[in-house]
Design an enzyme around this catalytic site. Structure first.
Site, PDB file in Angstrom:
ATOM      1  CB  CYS A  91      40.220  41.823  49.478  1.00 31.73           C
ATOM      2  SG  CYS A  91      39.566  41.045  48.109  1.00 31.73           S
ATOM      3  CG  HIS A 191      37.173  45.995  49.256  1.00 33.28           C
ATOM      4  ND1 HIS A 191      38.353  46.298  49.142  1.00 33.28           N
ATOM      5  CD2 HIS A 191      37.202  44.847  48.499  1.00 33.28           C
ATOM      6  CE1 HIS A 191      39.191  45.649  48.800  1.00 33.28           C
ATOM      7  NE2 HIS A 191      38.604  44.570  48.327  1.00 33.28           N
TER       8      HIS A 191
HETATM    9  N1  GLN Z   1      43.308  40.377  43.280  1.00 29.20           N
HETATM   10  C1  GLN Z   1      42.857  39.757  44.347  1.00 29.20           C
HETATM   11  C2  GLN Z   1      41.653  39.059  43.806  1.00 29.20           C
HETATM   12  O1  GLN Z   1      41.193  39.411  42.574  1.00 29.20           O
HETATM   13  C3  GLN Z   1      42.163  40.813  45.428  1.00 29.20           C
HETATM   14  C4  GLN Z   1      41.258  41.792  44.837  1.00 29.20           C
HETATM   15  C5  GLN Z   1      40.857  42.758  46.012  1.00 29.20           C
HETATM   16  O2  GLN Z   1      41.751  42.822  46.988  1.00 29.20           O
HETATM   17  N2  GLN Z   1      39.715  43.265  45.958  1.00 29.20           N
HETATM   18  O3  GLN Z   1      41.076  38.020  44.161  1.00 29.20           O
END
Ligand code: GLN
EC number: 6.3.5.13
Length: 245
Positions: A91, A191
């Protein structure tokens, strides 16, 4: 297997650390030495000395805070990749290997720029959230990967997607494709954490990492493990999402 877990203290959303626990267990069950080093902001390290670099997900604030440190390591990360260190990115980590990341407040931060993909913010307040199932082909191995996504970022211009979306969103709301895989890095929005419910992906990461020191190492050289509980967890997800395994 020697692993560098970057920014372990700030990039660890939705149990991303579980990925490290799975790699450790699957290596130890096979008698493979597993060495895990955490690398925080400002900590000196030669990343090319590792078989695997791992970077998890994080909120916009954390992504912003690590950028100067990450960019200062650009040459060293390039060297590591050139020397076949495998890279696993989840992510927020995945986003930062592209050209740039636009946060929810529209501020833009530069990424490492190793790849031409980039991440824009979605429409006001919108986020891709929920369970995901994708169909991926990992060096010829076809596999369904399950996980959970929660991101505002919309990643576009992805030249080598990891897989086709069966359930969920993936790289962006209507991308139909998820993640990035080009043989050197595997980036994904999944995740969950990723590896506990996807033992084949866990073994694939181990195989890619071990190839650094032994280019002749084959996926088939990894002794099979039972995967009983992992498969039960997968079956439960497939049943819930009404997907044929
Ligand atoms: N902050 C990033 C987004 O919202 C990554 C979020 C995450 O790693 N789940 O896209």
């Amino acid at each position: 297997m020697k692993v560098a877990w970057m920014y372990h203290d700030i990039m660890d959303l939705y149990g991303d650390k579980g990925n490290m626990m799975v790699l450790k267990k699957r290596c130890e069950d096979r008698g493979i030495d597993f060495i895990l080093h955490t690398i925080g902001i400002g900590q000196e390290a030669d990343l090319s000395d590792y078989d695997l670099i791992f970077l998890g997900g994080g909120a916009d604030k954390e992504q912003m805070s690590l950028i100067p440190d990450l960019l200062s390591r650009k040459e060293n990360i390039q060297k590591a990749m050139d020397e076949n260190t495998f890279v696993l990115l989840i992510c927020g980590g995945y986003q930062l290997f592209g050209k740039y990341y636009e946060a929810a407040d529209h501020s833009k931060i530069p990424g490492l720029g190793f790849y031409s993909y980039y991440t824009d913010t979605g429409k006001e307040g919108s986020r891709c959230i929920g369970n995901v199932v994708i169909e991926a082909v990992l060096d010829g191995r076809k596999t369904k990967i399950v996980g959970f996504e929660n991101h505002g970022g919309q990643t576009l211009g992805v030249e080598h997607p990891l897989g086709a979306v069966i359930k969920g969103y993936g790289n962006s709301f209507d991308a139909g494709q998820e993640g990035f895989y080009d043989g050197k890095i595997l980036g994904t929005y999944l995740h969950g954490p990723l590896l506990p419910k996807n033992p084949e992906v866990a073994d694939f990461v181990i195989y890619k990492a071990l190839k650094k020191r032994d280019p002749d190492f084959r996926f088939e050289d990894l002794a099979p493990l039972s995967d009983h509980w992992e498969n039960l967890a997968r079956e439960a997800i497939f049943k819930k999402l009404e997907i044929q395994e």
